[in-house]
Design a protein around this motif. Structure first.
Motif, mmCIF file in Angstrom:
data_model
loop_
_atom_site.group_PDB
_atom_site.id
_atom_site.type_symbol
_atom_site.label_atom_id
_atom_site.label_comp_id
_atom_site.label_asym_id
_atom_site.label_seq_id
_atom_site.Cartn_x
_atom_site.Cartn_y
_atom_site.Cartn_z
ATOM 1 N N SER A 240 15.116 -39.333 -24.008
ATOM 2 C CA SER A 240 15.779 -39.453 -25.090
ATOM 3 C C SER A 240 17.007 -39.242 -25.108
ATOM 4 O O SER A 240 17.862 -38.429 -24.717
ATOM 5 N N THR B 137 20.896 -38.240 -25.834
ATOM 6 C CA THR B 137 21.503 -37.000 -26.382
ATOM 7 C C THR B 137 22.802 -37.320 -27.498
ATOM 8 O O THR B 137 23.156 -38.576 -27.716
ATOM 9 N N GLU B 138 23.135 -36.387 -28.319
ATOM 10 C CA GLU B 138 24.321 -36.665 -29.004
ATOM 11 C C GLU B 138 25.577 -37.153 -28.100
ATOM 12 O O GLU B 138 26.129 -37.849 -28.774
ATOM 13 N N ASP C 141 25.239 -39.138 -25.557
ATOM 14 C CA ASP C 141 24.856 -40.470 -25.211
ATOM 15 C C ASP C 141 25.281 -41.302 -26.440
ATOM 16 O O ASP C 141 26.019 -42.315 -26.430
ATOM 17 N N ARG D 91 12.263 -37.671 -33.104
ATOM 18 C CA ARG D 91 13.472 -36.909 -32.827
ATOM 19 C C ARG D 91 13.196 -35.502 -33.817
ATOM 20 O O ARG D 91 12.767 -35.838 -35.137
#
Length: 391
Positions: free
Chosen positions: A133, A135-136, A138, A182
């Motif tokens: 998943s 991330t912020e 990313d 999410r």
């Protein structure tokens, strides 16, 4: 007033010689991840054949955003080749566009040597790894990657930047409620799920201004119960229009991971696909589940037209219609129904000079038979495999 498809037209700040677009479709001509003479020749063919714009496919904004390791990553290493290609295309009178993409869950992490990303963690049928998943960090990094990529492409002479927001790629993996699981502000309402895509469009526009046209490829429906679909996709188009950062939307459909044949109507070359896949994937494709994955849809001329008309009614911004456009009559009807541009792919692979024939003959039609045998060749140089004399 009905647009003349074969007269000059403006796509944002860019003047095209006509309204015919060669759609971005995988070329399979970059074995080292760099522009080759073969890639340039591939795009020179439709450019000389009369398109107003030819679009280079799958220009990755980051290494993990490649579909596989042979795809071009737009960076200092690839910039010179991109500039050489743009110069050659401009010599024909056509313009050149590039598809800015992050493949997300469609990336083969094993081939790329780095795990793929998606809105949510999921298994990859391509690499047999887990997709992590994003991330912020990313999301922030990849937004900057789109900006950096856009700058390099504009400096290399590209006229149009196409942001890929469809087909199950990273940006569209956030859009579909069935895939985005999410628990943060990037999920929930459509506004939340669309925030990443809108953020990228805004950042790219702010970077390039009017030095290039900025468009987006969006999926009207992914053809799957868990995919992004209408009517939310229409609302998404309205959000993009209200933002004012894009010069046009290209209306596509289907999903590389959920329903790939939804966009490629006609024959299903299952055996040929399997022969080019990794062993584990090849084995899975031979099972009933694998065969069900490649669903069969009969070909019809302009098979996405009805869905595209719903978007034409909902937004006023320029739209590019694609999907089974093979006849001059279909092009003329698209103009009469209010579409500003049409995009073609398989028809041009079979006949790169089809636009010139259409411009000269109102009864012209392509000779592509929609067998889709070209699709498995994306791994070994995309080409039409049908050899037959023109009628």
């Amino acid at each position: 007033m009905v647009n003349d498809a074969f007269a000059p037209a403006d796509l944002g700040p860019v003047r095209l010689r006509n309204r015919i677009v060669k759609a971005a479709t995988f070329e399979g001509r970059t074995p080292e991840g760099l522009v080759t003479d073969e890639l340039i020749d591939y795009h020179l063919a439709p450019a000389r054949g009369g398109v107003g714009l030819t679009t280079v496919a799958y220009l990755a904004v980051a290494p993990e955003g490649r579909t596989h390791r042979e795809v071009i990553v737009v960076d200092d290493r690839s910039a010179a080749g991109l500039a050489r290609m743009a110069e050659k295309i401009h010599e024909t009178g056509a313009k050149i566009g590039g598809q800015l993409g992050h493949a997300g869950p469609v990336a083969n992490g094993r081939s790329n040597g780095v795990h793929a990303l998606a809105a949510s963690r999921m298994p990859s049928p391509l690499s047999m790894q887990m997709i992590r998943s994003a991330t912020e960090a990313d999301i922030a990094r990849i937004t900057k990657d789109y900006v950096r990529t856009a700058r390099i492409m504009v400096d290399a002479g590209f006229d149009v930047l196409e942001i890929h927001m469809a087909h199950g790629y990273l940006l569209s993996s956030f859009l579909a409620p069935g895939q985005n699981r999410r628990k943060d502000s990037w999920n929930g309402s459509l506004e939340n799920r669309a925030r990443f895509a809108r953020q990228v469009a805004r950042a790219v526009r702010e970077e390039v201004g009017d030095s290039a046209a900025v468009i987006a490829k969006i999926g009207m429906t992914e053809g799957s119960p868990v995919g992004f679909s209408m009517p939310e996709s229409v609302e998404f188009a309205q959000l993009l229009e209200s933002d004012g950062h894009l010069d046009a939307l290209e209306l596509s459909a289907g999903s590389s991971l959920l329903n790939p044949m939804y966009l490629f109507r006609g024959g299903v070359p299952l055996q040929e696909f399997a022969a080019n896949m990794p062993a584990a994937v090849r084995l899975g494709m031979r099972t009933p589940v694998g065969k069900k994955f490649f669903k069969s849809y009969p070909f019809e001329e302009a098979f996405l037209r009805e869905k595209a008309l719903a978007f034409r009614e909902a937004v006023s911004m320029p739209l590019i219609m694609l999907g089974g456009i093979n006849e001059r009559a279909t092009v003329d009807r698209a103009m009469a129904e209010g579409f500003e541009f049409v995009a073609m792919a398989r028809a041009l692979l079979r006949e790169p000079d089809l636009p010139n024939r259409m411009a000269a003959d109102s009864d012209a039609r392509g000779i592509c038979i929609h067998c889709n045998q070209c699709m498995p060749t994306i791994y070994t140089r995309t080409r039409c495999t049908v050899i037959e004399p023109q009628a």
